[in-house]
Design an enzyme around this catalytic site. Structure first.
Site, PDB file in Angstrom:
ATOM      1  CE  LYS A   1      -8.569  13.094   8.060  1.00  0.00           C
ATOM      2  NZ  LYS A   1      -9.045  14.400   7.573  1.00  0.00           N
ATOM      3  N   GLY A   2      -8.599   6.897   4.981  1.00  0.00           N
ATOM      4  CA  GLY A   2      -9.267   5.985   4.053  1.00  0.00           C
ATOM      5  C   GLY A   2     -10.439   6.598   3.316  1.00  0.00           C
TER       6      GLY A   2
ATOM      7  CB  THR B   1      -0.567  -0.720  -2.168  1.00  0.00           C
ATOM      8  OG1 THR B   1      -0.271   0.511  -2.814  1.00  0.00           O
ATOM      9  CG2 THR B   1       0.149  -1.863  -2.858  1.00  0.00           C
TER      10      THR B   1
ATOM     11  NE  ARG C   1      -6.424   8.003  -2.227  1.00  0.00           N
ATOM     12  CZ  ARG C   1      -6.162   8.054  -0.928  1.00  0.00           C
ATOM     13  NH1 ARG C   1      -4.987   7.629  -0.476  1.00  0.00           N
ATOM     14  NH2 ARG C   1      -7.058   8.512  -0.076  1.00  0.00           N
TER      15      ARG C   1
ATOM     16  CG  HIS D   1       4.885   1.117  -4.297  1.00  0.00           C
ATOM     17  ND1 HIS D   1       3.516   1.061  -4.413  1.00  0.00           N
ATOM     18  CD2 HIS D   1       5.136   1.019  -2.968  1.00  0.00           C
ATOM     19  CE1 HIS D   1       2.988   0.930  -3.200  1.00  0.00           C
ATOM     20  NE2 HIS D   1       3.949   0.899  -2.308  1.00  0.00           N
TER      21      HIS D   1
END
Ligand code: A3P
Length: 282
Positions: A240-241, A44, A113, A91
């Site tokens: 972490k991405g 997001t 995701r 959300h």
């Protein structure tokens, strides 16, 4: 082994101001609103920042936090003060969206995701935001909570099905559908399509500036200065991405259990196609 959440009319929300939680249900939308919609931890912050820059038509903008446009967190009268076009985010499951989004044909950008990466990311979120959630459990305690939906915004499975059904039943609503994985794999391509969908500037030079400004490293360095909490010395929303971090966390038994539930809950859905092919479920 529980999280502190807010219960309102039998549903679980984060422990925000109830006025904002309720206000989101009857939110007064505008036709030029753009709303980033996702289950928590699905990217997001990243996509909201991209939307904000696309709407601004420049990357030369002041630092603003994603939460300043979070519909269930900010009071309605404050959201009303934001100038158009507003970059917003929420959300909520599809059936909780305010009717006003539909009468105004506001634009949605929906992100999914891989739920295993969501689970790991949400675990860290719940652990690090200790003053809100008061959660001290370990990963093996947390995973069952996530699978049963005993977390704020409840079950990933229900959320995702609610959105898939909502999208299928509201074909007139402008909704750009993307995923965290697609955003990683083809950032420029996804961003270009998003810009075309929003009707904003979409020349490659500008889009590349947006990508750089929204890179994980840049956002981690510049954003979330007020999100570093006690017990954590790193920005909570920029961990972490990466795609596939679940592999560093799930045991074989946990992964098997997850697959079992995923198959049972998600058979026949788009998310099933996406996440059982994209990343082999072993
Ligand atoms: P991880 O915990 O797996 O690192 P949300 O914004 O919906 O809360 O999602 C948070 C997740 O998105 C976190 O995942 C976070 O690190 C990742 N994220 C945040 N900013 C990002 C960016 N600019 N690029 C890629 N991933 C990002």
């Amino acid at each position: 082994n529980t999280l502190t959440v807010l219960e309102y009319e039998g549903r679980l929300y984060p422990d925000f101001d109830l006025k904002a939680i309720k206000g989101a249900l009857t939110f007064e939308a505008r036709p030029d609103d753009v709303v980033v919609c996702a289950y928590p931890k699905s990217g997001t912050h990243w996509v909201w920042e991209m939307v904000r820059l696309l709407l601004a038509g420049t990357t030369d903008v002041p630092v603003v936090e994603k939460d300043d446009g979070m519909i269930e967190f900010i009071l309605p009268e404050e959201l009303e003060k934001l100038p158009s076009p507003r970059a917003l985010n929420i959300h909520y499951p599809f059936e909780f969206l305010s009717k006003s989004f539909f009468t105004n044909r506001s634009k949605f950008v929906y992100i999914s995701r891989d739920p295993r990466d969501v689970a790991v990311s949400y675990f860290h979120h719940h652990r690090k935001l200790v003053q809100y959630y008061k959660y001290k459990g370990q990963w093996q305690d947390y995973l069952p909570l996530f699978l049963e939906g005993n977390v704020d915004y409840e079950s990933w499975f229900s959320y995702t099905k609610s959105w898939e059904e909502g999208i299928a039943q509201n074909l007139d609503q402008p909704i750009y559908v993307t995923s965290y994985e697609a955003m990683h794999e083809d950032t420029l391509g996804q961003l270009r399509k998003m810009a075309q969908f929003l009707g904003t500037r979409h020349d490659d030079e500008f889009l590349q500036q947006v990508i750089d400004k929204c890179s994980f490293d840049n956002m981690r360095a510049t954003k979330g200065k007020n999100e570093v909490f006690e017990g954590s010395n790193s920005p909570i929303m920029y961990r972490k991405g990466k795609v596939g971090d679940w592999k560093n966390n799930f045991t074989v038994a946990q992964s098997e259990r997850f697959n079992e539930i995923f198959e049972k809950q998600m058979a026949g859905t788009k998310a099933h196609t996406l996440y059982s092919q994209l990343n082999k479920r072993t």
